[in-house]
Structures are given as structure tokens and as C-alpha cells.
Design a protein around this motif. Structure first.
Motif, PDB file in Angstrom:
ATOM      1  N   SER A  70       0.809  -1.212   0.000  1.00 17.69           N
ATOM      2  CA  SER A  70       0.000   0.000   0.000  1.00 17.69           C
ATOM      3  C   SER A  70       0.849   1.271   0.000  1.00 17.69           C
ATOM      4  O   SER A  70       1.560   1.538   0.972  1.00 17.69           O
ATOM      5  CB  SER A  70      -0.912   0.020   1.232  1.00 17.69           C
ATOM      6  OG  SER A  70      -1.504   1.288   1.400  1.00 17.69           O
ATOM      7  N   PRO A  71       0.761   2.094  -1.040  1.00 22.40           N
ATOM      8  CA  PRO A  71       1.478   3.368  -1.029  1.00 22.40           C
ATOM      9  C   PRO A  71       1.041   4.267   0.119  1.00 22.40           C
ATOM     10  O   PRO A  71       1.854   5.006   0.690  1.00 22.40           O
ATOM     11  CB  PRO A  71       1.120   3.995  -2.379  1.00 22.40           C
ATOM     12  CG  PRO A  71       0.656   2.866  -3.237  1.00 22.40           C
ATOM     13  CD  PRO A  71       0.027   1.887  -2.303  1.00 22.40           C
ATOM     14  N   PHE A  72      -0.246   4.202   0.489  1.00 23.56           N
ATOM     15  CA  PHE A  72      -0.746   5.064   1.560  1.00 23.56           C
ATOM     16  C   PHE A  72      -0.267   4.588   2.935  1.00 23.56           C
ATOM     17  O   PHE A  72      -0.066   5.403   3.835  1.00 23.56           O
ATOM     18  CB  PHE A  72      -2.263   5.144   1.522  1.00 23.56           C
ATOM     19  CG  PHE A  72      -2.782   5.981   0.394  1.00 23.56           C
ATOM     20  CD1 PHE A  72      -2.364   7.292   0.223  1.00 23.56           C
ATOM     21  CD2 PHE A  72      -3.677   5.459  -0.519  1.00 23.56           C
ATOM     22  CE1 PHE A  72      -2.830   8.074  -0.823  1.00 23.56           C
ATOM     23  CE2 PHE A  72      -4.155   6.224  -1.574  1.00 23.56           C
ATOM     24  CZ  PHE A  72      -3.725   7.537  -1.733  1.00 23.56           C
ATOM     25  N   ALA A  73      -0.095   3.280   3.100  1.00 23.04           N
ATOM     26  CA  ALA A  73       0.480   2.791   4.347  1.00 23.04           C
ATOM     27  C   ALA A  73       1.914   3.292   4.491  1.00 23.04           C
ATOM     28  O   ALA A  73       2.336   3.723   5.574  1.00 23.04           O
ATOM     29  CB  ALA A  73       0.444   1.266   4.389  1.00 23.04           C
ATOM     30  N   ALA A  74       2.668   3.261   3.397  1.00 17.81           N
ATOM     31  CA  ALA A  74       4.037   3.777   3.431  1.00 17.81           C
ATOM     32  C   ALA A  74       4.044   5.280   3.723  1.00 17.81           C
ATOM     33  O   ALA A  74       4.889   5.768   4.484  1.00 17.81           O
ATOM     34  CB  ALA A  74       4.736   3.497   2.103  1.00 17.81           C
ATOM     35  N   LEU A  75       3.104   5.998   3.138  1.00 16.28           N
ATOM     36  CA  LEU A  75       3.009   7.433   3.378  1.00 16.28           C
ATOM     37  C   LEU A  75       2.666   7.720   4.834  1.00 16.28           C
ATOM     38  O   LEU A  75       3.155   8.692   5.428  1.00 16.28           O
ATOM     39  CB  LEU A  75       1.954   8.032   2.447  1.00 16.28           C
ATOM     40  CG  LEU A  75       1.912   9.553   2.290  1.00 16.28           C
ATOM     41  CD1 LEU A  75       3.249  10.098   1.825  1.00 16.28           C
ATOM     42  CD2 LEU A  75       0.813   9.951   1.304  1.00 16.28           C
ATOM     43  N   HIS A  76       1.849   6.860   5.419  1.00 13.73           N
ATOM     44  CA  HIS A  76       1.533   7.003   6.841  1.00 13.73           C
ATOM     45  C   HIS A  76       2.798   6.900   7.688  1.00 13.73           C
ATOM     46  O   HIS A  76       3.068   7.737   8.546  1.00 13.73           O
ATOM     47  CB  HIS A  76       0.536   5.928   7.278  1.00 13.73           C
ATOM     48  CG  HIS A  76       0.445   5.763   8.762  1.00 13.73           C
ATOM     49  ND1 HIS A  76      -0.296   6.592   9.567  1.00 13.73           N
ATOM     50  CD2 HIS A  76       1.049   4.868   9.601  1.00 13.73           C
ATOM     51  CE1 HIS A  76      -0.168   6.227  10.833  1.00 13.73           C
ATOM     52  NE2 HIS A  76       0.644   5.178  10.880  1.00 13.73           N
ATOM     53  N   PHE A  77       3.587   5.847   7.461  1.00 12.74           N
ATOM     54  CA  PHE A  77       4.772   5.637   8.287  1.00 12.74           C
ATOM     55  C   PHE A  77       5.840   6.705   8.053  1.00 12.74           C
ATOM     56  O   PHE A  77       6.668   6.951   8.930  1.00 12.74           O
ATOM     57  CB  PHE A  77       5.331   4.243   8.051  1.00 12.74           C
ATOM     58  CG  PHE A  77       4.479   3.156   8.640  1.00 12.74           C
ATOM     59  CD1 PHE A  77       4.375   3.001  10.007  1.00 12.74           C
ATOM     60  CD2 PHE A  77       3.747   2.302   7.822  1.00 12.74           C
ATOM     61  CE1 PHE A  77       3.570   2.014  10.567  1.00 12.74           C
ATOM     62  CE2 PHE A  77       2.948   1.307   8.368  1.00 12.74           C
ATOM     63  CZ  PHE A  77       2.861   1.163   9.749  1.00 12.74           C
ATOM     64  N   ALA A  78       5.808   7.353   6.893  1.00 12.39           N
ATOM     65  CA  ALA A  78       6.758   8.427   6.628  1.00 12.39           C
ATOM     66  C   ALA A  78       6.379   9.725   7.336  1.00 12.39           C
ATOM     67  O   ALA A  78       7.217  10.622   7.478  1.00 12.39           O
ATOM     68  CB  ALA A  78       6.860   8.672   5.125  1.00 12.39           C
ATOM     69  N   THR A  79       5.136   9.828   7.801  1.00 17.21           N
ATOM     70  CA  THR A  79       4.661  11.096   8.379  1.00 17.21           C
ATOM     71  C   THR A  79       4.068  10.946   9.775  1.00 17.21           C
ATOM     72  O   THR A  79       3.580  11.925  10.344  1.00 17.21           O
ATOM     73  CB  THR A  79       3.587  11.721   7.465  1.00 17.21           C
ATOM     74  OG1 THR A  79       2.491  10.806   7.316  1.00 17.21           O
ATOM     75  CG2 THR A  79       4.153  12.051   6.092  1.00 17.21           C
ATOM     76  N   ALA A  80       4.101   9.759  10.357  1.00 17.92           N
ATOM     77  CA  ALA A  80       3.386   9.507  11.615  1.00 17.92           C
ATOM     78  C   ALA A  80       4.124   9.976  12.863  1.00 17.92           C
ATOM     79  O   ALA A  80       3.505  10.139  13.909  1.00 17.92           O
ATOM     80  CB  ALA A  80       3.074   8.014  11.739  1.00 17.92           C
TER      81      ALA A  80
END
Length: 280
Positions: A121-131
Motif C-alpha cells: 500500500s502506497p498510503f500505508a508507506a506514506l503514513h509511516f513516513a509522516t506519523a
């Protein structure tokens, strides 16, 4: 788009100096375009990305495993860690007594291993990059690695196993049928190789994060140093620090949060703490 290469990051990660596929984004819409680039598959007429994604809160973090971060003579300690985990863990935590099942469970519960977490999931990766609020002032990054191209470089025994299954990514069952131990796995090729495999659905966390693992035949070789020799199979999106709050708020509104990825009270409290943290 402008290059995202920076000398400090290049030196730390071991990437080639030209940083072939690193780009720095400037907007939310540009991120969406890059995350889903190359996802059209004409053979099936569908949009299906062939990339594994990993989000990092700091763009200068190397792609190192938890085993590497253990320090010391970690390569020799690997078998002792896994042996004792198998000894003391309850047998019912694995559905089959294979090294690949045990590695998956050990990684999931925090044991230092040579595995690395990725997601479809690209959005899961985006979450972990900004969480991480404490890293909100640092540029983040999302790595994408083409697992189809990665597996083309795997030893013939493993490529044959994929072909027989008609699969693009390994499962623990497929690995168990092909290779019985880590030592045998490491001996399959004199040249280091990497593959991606899907763990068992141990709990909702793995399922909700759309997670799978990378596995290297050399426990001392970091993923980014390996990728430096194959610049055509990866890309890295640099997320500027000044864009993180906007991304974070839009992800929260889209229900891409810790409450979803870490079901239970711990995920709920982590989400609430971050969600109500003041912007500084």
C-alpha cells in the motif's frame, strides 16, 4: 522534477552518486502521481503496481534491518536469536514448524532479524513516513522497489518455484518447499540476492498494513547498498518537512491512521496522541 540527491544521504546510504530514481515532491497531488506511477499492467488491463513500498520518517535513514541495528557481531548472533526464540515461544504461534514461519513471527513481535517490513500500500508507506511528530521537521522518504524485477535476479531454484505457482511474490509455504534453512538459502548463490515474501496472516496488524517482508541472502548487506547496483528497479520519493503536516491531516481524514494499522487500545491511544499534538 528536481533531484532529491543530497551528499549526506548519499554517503550514509551507500547509494550511487547520481541517485538515479530519487525525486523531491512539492505537493500532495505530485505525491499521488509518483506513488501510483507505472501501475498500469497491459497484460491484464488493470492498475496493479509491482512495487513494494517502505516509508521512513527521516530521508537519511538507511535501509537497515533490525538485526543490523543490534550491532556487534550480529551476523553470527542471528542463529542464536532465532534458536532461542523457537525454544521459548509457544509452538502454537506458528502454523508450521519451518524457519520461514518462525522468522515471520519473530520479526512481527520485535526480534532482531534480517527481514525488513514493506507494504503493498502506497498510503500505508506514506503514513509511516509522516506519523512521527518528533520527526515532523525532517524530510521523509518512501522507497519503492519493483519486486518482479527483483525476483528475476533470484537463483533459478527460487524463480522456478515462482513460475510453478504462477506467483509474483513468495509465501512462507513456497519458501519452505524450496529451502529448508537460512544456511541453505545463503548458499544458493555466490552473488547476494533479495526476495520478497508474504508472511502468514498472524493478526489484523499484518492484514491491515498490507505487509510483507524482504529477505537478503547476505545478512550484512543493507538493502540500499544492494539496490545501488540495480538503479533501474527502485525509486525514492523525498517528502519535504514543510509538506508533512498537510499530508498527515489528509491521511487522517482518509482514515489512514494508527487506529487502523494497529488495531486495539495501543493503536487508538497512539493515534489520539498524535492527532491532538499541537503544530509547532
Amino acid at each position: 522534477m528536481p533531484s532529491a540527491c543530497r551528499s549526506a544521504a548519499t554517503q550514509q546510504s551507500g547509494l550511487s552518486p547520481n541517485c538515479h530514481d530519487s525525486v523531491r515532491v512539492g505537493s500532495w497531488s505530485e505525491i499521488q502521481e509518483l506513488l501510483f506511477a507505472e501501475s498500469w499492467v497491459p497484460e491484464i488491463g488493470r492498475f496493479r503496481s509491482r512495487y513494494a513500498y517502505r516509508g521512513l520518517s527521516d530521508a537519511e535513514y538507511p535501509l537497515e534491518t533490525t538485526l543490523m541495528r543490534l550491532g556487534g557481531n550480529y551476523a553470527l548472533l542471528e542463529r542464536h536469536l532465532l534458536r532461542n526464540f523457537r525454544k521459548y515461544a509457544h509452538r502454537r504461534v506458528v502454523e508450521r514448524d519451518s524457519v520461514w514461519h518462525w522468522l515471520s513471527v519473530a520479526q512481527h513481535y520485535g526480534l532482531p532479524t534480517r527481514l525488513m517490513d514493506w507494504t503493498y500500500s502506497p498510503f500505508a508507506a506514506l503514513h509511516f513516513a509522516t506519523a512521527h511528530v518528533d520527526k515532523i521537521h525532517r524530510d521523509g522518504a518512501i522507497w519503492g522497489v519493483n519486486y518482479i524485477d527483483t525476483h528475476r535476479m533470484a537463483p533459478e531454484l527460487l524463480r522456478t518455484q515462482l513460475d510453478l505457482e504462477g506467483a509474483n511474490v513468495f509465501t512462507v509455504e513456497m519458501l519452505s518447499e524450496a529451502v529448508g534453512s537460512l544456511a541453505a538459502f545463503d548458499r544458493l548463490s555466490d552473488t547476494p540476492f533479495t526476495l520478497f515474501f508474504e508472511p502468514p496472516s498472524i493478526d489484523d496488524r499484518i492484514v491491515n498494513q498490507f505487509a510483507f517482508f524482504s529477505l537478503s541472502s547476505d545478512p550484512t548487506l543493507s538493502m540500499d547498498r544492494w539496490l545501488a547496483d540495480y538503479p533501474r528497479i527502485w525509486r525514492r520519493i523525498i517528502i519535504p518537512a514543510e509538506l508533512k503536516w498537510e499530508i498527515r491531516d489528509k491521511l487522517d481524514q482518509s482514515n489512514i491512521t494508527e487506529r487502523v494499522f494497529f488495531p486495539g487500545l495501543e493503536g487508538l491511544t497512539t493515534w489520539l496522541k498524535r492527532h491532538y499534538s499541537p503544530r509547532s
